[in-house]
Design a protein around this motif. Structure first.
Motif, mmCIF file in Angstrom:
data_model
loop_
_atom_site.group_PDB
_atom_site.id
_atom_site.type_symbol
_atom_site.label_atom_id
_atom_site.label_comp_id
_atom_site.label_asym_id
_atom_site.label_seq_id
_atom_site.Cartn_x
_atom_site.Cartn_y
_atom_site.Cartn_z
ATOM 1 N N LEU A 191 28.364 42.321 41.406
ATOM 2 C CA LEU A 191 29.560 43.165 41.572
ATOM 3 C C LEU A 191 29.524 44.166 40.475
ATOM 4 N N ILE A 216 35.955 41.143 49.510
ATOM 5 C CA ILE A 216 34.876 41.426 50.205
ATOM 6 C C ILE A 216 34.936 40.954 51.686
ATOM 7 N N VAL A 276 31.629 45.172 50.008
ATOM 8 C CA VAL A 276 32.732 45.070 49.263
ATOM 9 C C VAL A 276 33.679 46.111 49.688
#
Length: 154
Positions: A107, A117, A123
């Motif tokens: 990330l 998420i 995401v």
């Protein structure tokens, strides 16, 4: 400050269970979470793939556990744990940039970051500031899979 102490107490209570997760017969982090949905996991001890199609991880990054935004975010999440449990949310924290967990590598946060998420592993949301449970709930409730879950419950 009060929440940090309770957070550490909860984490200390589950640390032995997480340490046993390397054992073939020991419960996985997901099984522990299913028994206690208010559980907070450390990113160093978990893999996001373990929650795919089963839970919606909310990942909270900070450069230190003393970051005021991190403390505020954890307080906000602790305020309504039942709302998070209804939406199959699990909280994952990462406050050690030097450890370079797989979650941090995937990330790539800069300082404080909140990431939501979806159950499919994508995401859905990144925020550089704390969000309360109400705002997170609204974002989750707009997801197609969550809308299907709501329809299926009727």
């Amino acid at each position: 400050m009060k929440f940090v102490l309770s957070f550490l107490t909860v984490l200390a209570g589950f640390t032995p269970a997480l340490a046993q997760a390397t054992d073939a017969t020991a419960p996985t982090p997901l099984e522990i979470w299913q028994e206690a949905p208010e559980t907070v996991f450390s990113a160093q001890d978990t893999d996001l793939a373990a929650f795919e199609w089963l839970a919606r991880p909310v990942v909270v990054f900070a450069d230190s556990p003393n970051d005021p935004r991190f403390v505020q975010q954890m307080d906000l999440l602790a305020a309504l744990p039942e709302e998070l449990a209804v939406r199959d949310v699990v909280v994952i924290t990462d406050t050690d940039p030097a450890a370079m967990s797989s979650t941090r590598t995937a990330l790539r946060p800069r300082g404080f970051m909140l990431a939501l998420i979806a159950k499919d592993g994508t995401v859905n949301l990144r925020k550089p500031f704390p969000w309360d449970v109400r705002e997170l709930s609204r974002a989750i409730d707009k997801m197609p899979l969550r809308q299907q879950e709501i329809r299926d419950r009727r």
